[in-house]
Every structure is written in structure tokens, then in C-alpha cells.
Scaffold this motif. Structure first.
Motif, PDB file in Angstrom:
ATOM      1  N   HIS A 135       6.101  58.215 -54.815  1.00 27.77           N
ATOM      2  CA  HIS A 135       4.958  57.948 -55.530  1.00 27.77           C
ATOM      3  C   HIS A 135       4.307  58.960 -55.932  1.00 27.77           C
ATOM      4  O   HIS A 135       4.549  60.175 -55.633  1.00 27.77           O
ATOM      5  CB  HIS A 135       4.446  56.606 -54.901  1.00 27.77           C
ATOM      6  CG  HIS A 135       3.478  57.040 -53.793  1.00 27.77           C
ATOM      7  ND1 HIS A 135       3.921  57.550 -52.627  1.00 27.77           N
ATOM      8  CD2 HIS A 135       2.190  57.025 -53.189  1.00 27.77           C
ATOM      9  CE1 HIS A 135       3.244  57.659 -51.470  1.00 27.77           C
ATOM     10  NE2 HIS A 135       2.026  57.469 -52.072  1.00 27.77           N
ATOM     11  N   HIS A 137       1.214  60.056 -55.265  1.00 21.77           N
ATOM     12  CA  HIS A 137      -0.193  60.391 -54.416  1.00 21.77           C
ATOM     13  C   HIS A 137       0.229  62.026 -54.535  1.00 21.77           C
ATOM     14  O   HIS A 137       1.351  62.486 -54.001  1.00 21.77           O
ATOM     15  CB  HIS A 137      -0.079  59.601 -53.292  1.00 21.77           C
ATOM     16  CG  HIS A 137      -1.176  58.617 -53.372  1.00 21.77           C
ATOM     17  ND1 HIS A 137      -1.322  57.596 -52.372  1.00 21.77           N
ATOM     18  CD2 HIS A 137      -2.188  58.469 -53.980  1.00 21.77           C
ATOM     19  CE1 HIS A 137      -2.043  56.633 -52.855  1.00 21.77           C
ATOM     20  NE2 HIS A 137      -2.808  57.110 -53.727  1.00 21.77           N
ATOM     21  N   HIS A 140       2.548  63.629 -51.458  1.00 22.12           N
ATOM     22  CA  HIS A 140       3.978  63.691 -51.801  1.00 22.12           C
ATOM     23  C   HIS A 140       4.277  64.527 -52.885  1.00 22.12           C
ATOM     24  O   HIS A 140       5.521  64.619 -53.078  1.00 22.12           O
ATOM     25  CB  HIS A 140       4.283  62.133 -51.932  1.00 22.12           C
ATOM     26  CG  HIS A 140       3.845  61.198 -50.965  1.00 22.12           C
ATOM     27  ND1 HIS A 140       5.009  60.810 -49.922  1.00 22.12           N
ATOM     28  CD2 HIS A 140       2.644  60.706 -50.351  1.00 22.12           C
ATOM     29  CE1 HIS A 140       4.246  60.008 -49.042  1.00 22.12           C
ATOM     30  NE2 HIS A 140       2.903  60.009 -49.555  1.00 22.12           N
ATOM     31  N   HIS A 286       1.838  49.521 -51.717  1.00 19.74           N
ATOM     32  CA  HIS A 286       0.907  50.818 -51.513  1.00 19.74           C
ATOM     33  C   HIS A 286      -0.285  50.534 -52.427  1.00 19.74           C
ATOM     34  O   HIS A 286      -0.623  51.290 -52.883  1.00 19.74           O
ATOM     35  CB  HIS A 286       1.626  51.930 -51.781  1.00 19.74           C
ATOM     36  CG  HIS A 286       0.916  53.201 -51.245  1.00 19.74           C
ATOM     37  ND1 HIS A 286       0.285  53.171 -50.058  1.00 19.74           N
ATOM     38  CD2 HIS A 286       0.709  54.342 -51.718  1.00 19.74           C
ATOM     39  CE1 HIS A 286      -0.267  54.258 -50.046  1.00 19.74           C
ATOM     40  NE2 HIS A 286       0.109  54.988 -50.914  1.00 19.74           N
ATOM     41  N   ASP A 309       5.133  55.228 -48.794  1.00 20.05           N
ATOM     42  CA  ASP A 309       3.639  54.779 -48.209  1.00 20.05           C
ATOM     43  C   ASP A 309       3.877  53.185 -48.649  1.00 20.05           C
ATOM     44  O   ASP A 309       3.775  52.777 -49.638  1.00 20.05           O
ATOM     45  CB  ASP A 309       2.426  55.500 -48.855  1.00 20.05           C
ATOM     46  CG  ASP A 309       2.485  56.903 -48.474  1.00 20.05           C
ATOM     47  OD1 ASP A 309       3.241  57.410 -47.907  1.00 20.05           O
ATOM     48  OD2 ASP A 309       1.174  57.427 -48.826  1.00 20.05           O
TER      49      ASP A 309
HETATM   50 ZN   LIG Z   1       0.277  57.308 -50.926  1.00 19.78          ZN
END
Ligand SMILES: [Zn+2]
Ligand SMILES: [Zn+2]
Length: 426
Positions: A135, A137, A140, A286, A309
Motif C-alpha cells: 500500500h 504508506h 512501505h 487498513h 498493514d
Molecule cells: Zn500503512
């Protein structure tokens, strides 16, 4: 290595490395990572070394969020699945590329006039076939630009293009629950790249644009391969990339991003395969992040699942994806730390939205054992550990509700999948 956290084996490793020549450094780190993976405290007799497995999972970064937890030097979420000669990267959080070099950049050394020097250009990424981003974020993705920049010189994408898979454009801003009203979006241009919610394709294009001066200089002046021609970026959820499976209900952008929309019940669907791995995905919980994926890698030697996540309730998606897997790498957040950190927070407080996010969009340490048990995972590996300095004794409580093997993830740890090919070297 900078100051380590409190865990014994890493301190032992540092003392072992002291005084050793550079020639021995990188292979030793890999070997010790394997020993840690087999859960041997320093000084105990070691078992089979994960480096001797054809298929092995290498944890590069094992914390969630930022990497500046006091007393810890865990990098952010990242791992590499090695299958024979091939490497598959899953997430590239802060510090991932440094850990990648520590794990894989062994180099060739020679003696020149009595000095040990490196005798070749590093091409340690030549075996990377594909990258998978769970994802969008930052913990990551933080090292993704670095990976693109150094990777072009470190061998990836030649002769076969490096495949990069990740989320499609979210399509709509998050519901504003914070009270802040700012928004980042490229202004003054009319291009699909000007969006507040780029997916991995647009993000990649924007990274190439942002660093165009150095990319172009490297290509024109330093003989780097031309980066756009050695990567093949595919968005999951994009009809021109990896489309959603037939019958999937694509969330309506006009609706608020409720959990029912961001993590609907679904069956795992294939996103990539070659002669060594089959990779499948599901959406996980998430919220408000969308899409947020978990990935499963099936190999001849066994199966590895990366949770990404997620909260503990994925409408059964995680249970379908990870059912009977050999290794489940699952995120956790220490719920005791959460309650202590946000003590007294109430609706309307600036801290309230983050409090709600960490409570609901992550899996409490006390719940992860139940998730692993419901997946019938054989081994549970804790990673994306939040906070990164959570004591090992506390992390061991993740065993609650799970009678399989529990491994507390550490950076540079290696976990063998299937049978070892030969006995451990010394
Ligand atoms: Zn995340
Ligand atoms: Zn994260």
C-alpha cells in the motif's frame, strides 16, 4: 552498526564483527541472520542455516511507521523472498535499501599491493524479478525512490524489465477527520499526474520526474541504463495493469470510505506468476487506506504470506489467502503502548484520529495469535512491529492463542522455507 536495541543476539553479532576484514563481513551477516531466524540465542548450538535453503525469506526492515524509535534501529517494512537465483522484493520502507545491501551486496574482493579492495561493480540487484508494494504508506515506500535510483546501476531490469506491482489510484481523498484542511497536489498543470491520490504508476512517474536531473545525468554521462526502459509498472486494480477479479465490487468513489468499501470480502486473485512463484492478493483492512493488499507467494518449497498493514478483521480475506501457509509475516501494534500513549484522548482532540487509526487499522499484539491460528499458519513471524522498541518479552506474548512456531522478526533475519539443501557451513 549504530546503537542496537536490547536484544542479545545482535549485540553478540556486533562483537563478532569487530576486527574482521571487509571480505568476511557481508557473508557473515547473512549467515548470522539465519541463525537468528532459527531462534538461537547467542552461544547456543545452531541448527540448519536459512542461507542453505533454496527458498528463504529475508527480513530487511521490521518496524512500522517511522524508524526513529529510541533504542531501536529497526528499518521500516521491507522483505525479500529468495527462490533459487531469483529475488522478489515486498515493500521498500525507510532504510530498506541499506539493509538490502547488507544482506546481498557481497562483492568480489582482490588483493592489490597488500590491500583488500573491491574488484567489481556491484550488481547485486540483477536477480530481482519483481517488486510488490502492499500500500502507499510512507513506511512501505520511503526507500522506493532510492531503490529506483541505485537499482539502475545495481543490475535490475536487464535484460528483462523489472516488474513493479502496487496499488492503483485511490480515486478520492480520505474523509477529513483530522481538522487540518491542507492538500498536496501539483498545481498549474493539466495532467493525470496531478492527483492527490496517485497509485504506484503515477508515483513512479513522479519520482522519475522529481529526480530527472540525476536520472538523465546518470544515463547520459555515466552509462546507467535508461530507467523508463527497464521497469514495467503495473497497478493492481487498473484495467490496464492487473484488473480486479471478475465480479469484484469496485468501491464507489462517491461514497465515504467505510470499511465495507475498503475491505470487502473477496477471494484471493492472481497478480503474478513465473516458473518459480505464484503470487496472489486480497484486500485487507487498513482503512482509510485503499487499496491495501496482503500477498501470498507459493513456491515448490512452501508458501509465504505478507500481511501488509491490516486490522484483525478482514472479512475472512486473510484467512482465505493465508490458509495453511508455511510462513505468515504479520504486522502488529502493541496495544499496551497504544493505550498508554493516547491516554485521555477524546473525540475532537488532535490526537484522536491517529488514536483511532492505530487501534482499528492495525492488529493488536494480543490478537495476532488468534489471526495466525484461524489461518492455520505453521509459523508466525512478527514484523512491522510498532513501536519498534517493544521489548522481546512483550512480543513473545503474541503466542497467545497460537500453537505454531512464533518468530520475533529482526532486521536481516532469514527464514528458510522447506528443507535445507545442505548442512550449515561454519
Ligand atoms: Zn500503512
Ligand atoms: Zn505501515
Amino acid at each position: 552498526m549504530p546503537i542496537r536495541d536490547v536484544k542479545g543476539p545482535r549485540i553478540h553479532r556486533r562483537s563478532l564483527l569487530k576486527g574482521m576484514g571487509a571480505l568476511a563481513l557481508a557473508p557473515l551477516m547473512v549467515g548470522l541472520g539465519g541463525r537468528l531466524a532459527n531462534a538461537h540465542p547467542a552461544g547456543q548450538k545452531k541448527k540448519a542455516d536459512a542461507v542453505n535453503h533454496r527458498t528463504r525469506l529475508v527480513l530487511l526492515g521490521t518496524t512500522g511507521g517511522m524508524t526513529w524509535w529510541p533504542g531501536s534501529d529497526r528499518a521500516s517494512a521491507s522483505q525479500v523472498l529468495v527462490v533459487g537465483d531469483a529475488m522478489y522484493v515486498i515493500d521498500l520502507g525507510f532504510g530498506a535499501t541499506h539493509r538490502m545491501a547488507q544482506a546481498f551486496n557481497h562483492g568480489k574482493f582482490l588483493t592489490y599491493r597488500g590491500q583488500t579492495i573491491q574488484g567489481d561493480l556491484s550488481n547485486f540487484l540483477a536477480k530481482v524479478r519483481a517488486v510488490f508494494i502492499t500500500h502507499m504508506h510512507m513506511d512501505h515506500l520511503g526507500d522506493y525512490p532510492t531503490f529506483l535510483e541505485i537499482g539502475a546501476r545495481a543490475g535490475f531490469g536487464v535484460p528483462d524489465k523489472l516488474k513493479i506491482f502496487g496499488p492503483c489510484n485511490r480515486g478520492r481523498l480520505d474523509e477529513n477527520v483530522s481538522g487540518y484542511n491542507g492538500m498536496v497536489q501539483m498545481a498549474g498543470v493539466d495532467t493525470p499526474l496531478a492527483t492527490p491520490t496517485p497509485g504506484i504508476r503515477q508515483t513512479t512517474d513522479l519520482i522519475l520526474q522529481a529526480f530527472a536531473t540525476t536520472f538523465n545525468n546518470c544515463t547520459h554521462d555515466e552509462n546507467y541504463p535508461e530507467i523508463p526502459n527497464i521497469i514495467d509498472v503495473k497497478e493492481i486494480g487498473d484495467p490496464n495493469g492487473v484488473p480486479w477479479p471478475a465480479g469484484f465490487h469496485v468501491p464507489d468513489p462517491a461514497k465515504i470510505w467505510t470499511r465495507a468499501e475498503t475491505c470487502p470480502a473477496m477471494d484471493p486473485f492472481p497478480i503474478y506468476s513465473d516458473d518459480l512463484v505464484k503470487v496472489s492478493a486480497v484486500l485487507v483492512d487498513h482503512a482509510q487506506v485503499y487499496p491495501s493488499f496482503a500477498f501470498r507467494f507459493d513456491t515448490e518449497d512452501g508458501s509465504v504470506v505478507i500481511s501488509g498493514d491490516t486490522g484483525p478483521d478482514t472479512k475472512g480475506n486473510m484467512q482465505k489467502l493465508a490458509q495453511g501457509c508455511d510462513v505468515l509475516v504479520h504486522e502488529i501494534i502493541d496495544n499496551i503502548w497504544v493505550e498508554g500513549s493516547f491516554k485521555g484522548a477524546k473525540p475532537g482532540d488532535p490526537a484522536w484520529p491517529l488514536y483511532q487509526h492505530v487501534l482499528s487499522a492495525h492488529t493488536a499484539l494480543d490478537d495476532v495469535g488468534k489471526v495466525a491460528a484461524s489461518c492455520r499458519a505453521k509459523t508466525l513471524v512478527l514484523s512491522h512491529i510498532g513501536p519498534g522498541n517493544t521489548p522481546v518479552a512483550r512480543l513473545r506474548q503474541a503466542q497467545k492463542g497460537f500453537d505454531g512456531r512464533l518468530i520475533i522478526g529482526e532486521d536481516l533475519m532469514q527464514i528458510g522455507v522447506g528443507k535445507a539443501l545442505r548442512r550449515t557451513r561454519v
